[in-house]
Design an enzyme around this catalytic site. Sequence first.
Site, mmCIF file in Angstrom:
data_model
loop_
_atom_site.group_PDB
_atom_site.id
_atom_site.type_symbol
_atom_site.label_atom_id
_atom_site.label_comp_id
_atom_site.label_asym_id
_atom_site.label_seq_id
_atom_site.Cartn_x
_atom_site.Cartn_y
_atom_site.Cartn_z
ATOM 1 N N THR A 102 42.027 45.944 31.044
ATOM 2 C CA THR A 102 40.751 46.143 31.741
ATOM 3 C C THR A 102 40.820 45.479 33.120
ATOM 4 O O THR A 102 41.477 44.443 33.291
ATOM 5 C CB THR A 102 39.566 45.572 30.932
ATOM 6 N N GLY A 103 40.168 46.103 34.089
ATOM 7 C CA GLY A 103 40.173 45.548 35.448
ATOM 8 C C GLY A 103 41.586 45.430 35.990
ATOM 9 O O GLY A 103 41.991 44.356 36.441
ATOM 10 N N SER A 122 43.775 45.337 40.471
ATOM 11 C CA SER A 122 44.110 44.255 41.408
ATOM 12 C C SER A 122 44.541 43.025 40.625
ATOM 13 O O SER A 122 44.427 42.979 39.398
ATOM 14 C CB SER A 122 42.895 43.896 42.286
ATOM 15 N N GLY A 151 45.423 41.561 36.469
ATOM 16 C CA GLY A 151 45.408 42.769 35.635
ATOM 17 C C GLY A 151 46.437 43.787 36.096
ATOM 18 O O GLY A 151 47.132 44.401 35.277
ATOM 19 N N SER A 194 40.561 31.240 31.547
ATOM 20 C CA SER A 194 40.832 30.525 32.799
ATOM 21 C C SER A 194 40.962 29.045 32.519
ATOM 22 O O SER A 194 40.452 28.545 31.512
ATOM 23 C CB SER A 194 39.665 30.741 33.771
ATOM 24 N N TYR A 221 30.374 31.092 35.364
ATOM 25 C CA TYR A 221 31.763 31.560 35.145
ATOM 26 C C TYR A 221 32.423 30.723 34.052
ATOM 27 O O TYR A 221 32.968 31.265 33.079
ATOM 28 C CB TYR A 221 32.534 31.441 36.465
HETATM 29 P P1 NAD Z 1 40.479 40.315 40.544
HETATM 30 O O1 NAD Z 1 39.110 40.313 41.100
HETATM 31 O O2 NAD Z 1 41.620 40.676 41.423
HETATM 32 O O3 NAD Z 1 40.563 41.220 39.237
HETATM 33 C C1 NAD Z 1 39.482 41.472 38.405
HETATM 34 C C2 NAD Z 1 39.373 42.966 38.246
HETATM 35 O O4 NAD Z 1 38.314 43.279 37.351
HETATM 36 C C3 NAD Z 1 39.072 43.657 39.582
HETATM 37 O O5 NAD Z 1 39.979 44.716 39.766
HETATM 38 C C4 NAD Z 1 37.656 44.152 39.383
HETATM 39 O O6 NAD Z 1 37.396 45.335 40.100
HETATM 40 C C5 NAD Z 1 37.619 44.364 37.892
HETATM 41 N N1 NAD Z 1 36.254 44.406 37.384
HETATM 42 C C6 NAD Z 1 35.258 43.518 37.602
HETATM 43 N N2 NAD Z 1 34.131 43.919 36.985
HETATM 44 C C7 NAD Z 1 34.429 45.090 36.370
HETATM 45 C C8 NAD Z 1 33.679 45.989 35.594
HETATM 46 N N3 NAD Z 1 32.378 45.792 35.352
HETATM 47 N N4 NAD Z 1 34.295 47.102 35.110
HETATM 48 C C9 NAD Z 1 35.594 47.343 35.374
HETATM 49 N N5 NAD Z 1 36.357 46.521 36.119
HETATM 50 C C10 NAD Z 1 35.772 45.408 36.616
HETATM 51 O O7 NAD Z 1 40.682 38.860 39.951
HETATM 52 P P2 NAD Z 1 41.864 38.188 39.119
HETATM 53 O O8 NAD Z 1 41.990 36.853 39.702
HETATM 54 O O9 NAD Z 1 43.039 39.046 39.000
HETATM 55 O O10 NAD Z 1 41.150 38.018 37.708
HETATM 56 C C11 NAD Z 1 41.606 38.594 36.500
HETATM 57 C C12 NAD Z 1 41.196 37.693 35.344
HETATM 58 O O11 NAD Z 1 41.876 36.456 35.481
HETATM 59 C C13 NAD Z 1 39.712 37.364 35.331
HETATM 60 O O12 NAD Z 1 39.222 37.353 34.005
HETATM 61 C C14 NAD Z 1 39.657 35.961 35.930
HETATM 62 O O13 NAD Z 1 38.548 35.250 35.466
HETATM 63 C C15 NAD Z 1 40.956 35.393 35.406
HETATM 64 N N6 NAD Z 1 41.479 34.247 36.159
HETATM 65 C C16 NAD Z 1 41.829 34.336 37.488
HETATM 66 C C17 NAD Z 1 42.330 33.223 38.143
HETATM 67 C C18 NAD Z 1 42.740 33.234 39.592
HETATM 68 O O14 NAD Z 1 42.947 32.169 40.170
HETATM 69 N N7 NAD Z 1 42.921 34.377 40.223
HETATM 70 C C19 NAD Z 1 42.482 32.008 37.449
HETATM 71 C C20 NAD Z 1 42.125 31.957 36.111
HETATM 72 C C21 NAD Z 1 41.639 33.082 35.474
#
Ligand code: NAD
Length: 259
Positions: A10-11, A14, A17, A138, A151
């Site tokens: 999912t997601g 970018s 994911g 996270s 969050y």
């Molecule tokens: P990101 O914003 O690049 O990816 C999140 C994706 O989810 C995006 O493509 C967004 O469009 C999609 N999305 C959001 N809401 C949506 C919806 N309602 N329906 C469908 N798609 C949806 O961010 P990321 O950093 O790659 O985050 C991915 C996961 O990793 C998240 O759960 C985030 O909490 C977790 N995370 C990220 C980090 C970090 O530092 N980047 C650290 C810890 C955890």
Amino acid sequence: DLQGKIALVTGSTSGIGKAIAMALAAEGASVIINGRHEDKVKQTIHDIHSKHPDAEVRFVVADLGTEEGCHQVREAAPVLDILVNNLGIFEPAEFFDISDADWFRFFETNIMSGVRLTRHYLKNMLSRNEGRIIFIASEAAVMPSQEMAHYSATKTMQLSLSRSLAELTTGTRVTVNTVMPGSTLTEGVETMLNTLYPDEKLTIEEAELRFMKENRPTSIIQRLIRPEEIADFVTYLSSPKSSAINGSALRVDGGLVRS
Ligand code: NAD
């Protein structure tokens, strides 16, 4: 080797994911990309194919913050071997500024998307005695901070949810686990780093090191995690090799949190 396995991330247009989708495709899984925008979904498929021309990749454009969007996904892909509940929204805000509507939006997006999909796919996996469910939580799940109370709360909930669901897999070959990434160098985090120290002309590496020193002093590796590092670990958890790991919350955070 994930040949013949069907995986939904999912997601996945970018960040983490997308890296997970890329890594699962590289291992031969048939991958379903999900995002809310068709152009981004198609770009992701193009990027995967340019690295792995033979990869089998499909997509479902759907907003998984709604029951309707989750329904669309279940219709398009009724059976999965691997479900990665990756999507998440993250918007730093002072606790006193977070409205009820924001709390519910975070809950619906970060938690209910996983609940609505897992309810369907876990049942199916249990009936086939095979499957992998992985939640991407996270560091914030165990290191809450006051500027992201909503969050952090949803991320902590994912840990509890995945442990409860793992209980349902007792005696089967299905596993449910959570991965807790530390701060990861995604497009969003890179943008944040570029705006963090506006007066100094820092390279991205210098900004990264300064961010770690100031904000993540307990990190042993003193660098951000790369999306591919999370993706490699998720690929391992998706494979039959990880069958002894169940009900776990696993940190890929460079030693940020000690336990
Ligand atoms: P990101 O914003 O690049 O990816 C999140 C994706 O989810 C995006 O493509 C967004 O469009 C999609 N999305 C959001 N809401 C949506 C919806 N309602 N329906 C469908 N798609 C949806 O961010 P990321 O950093 O790659 O985050 C991915 C996961 O990793 C998240 O759960 C985030 O909490 C977790 N995370 C990220 C980090 C970090 O530092 N980047 C650290 C810890 C955890």
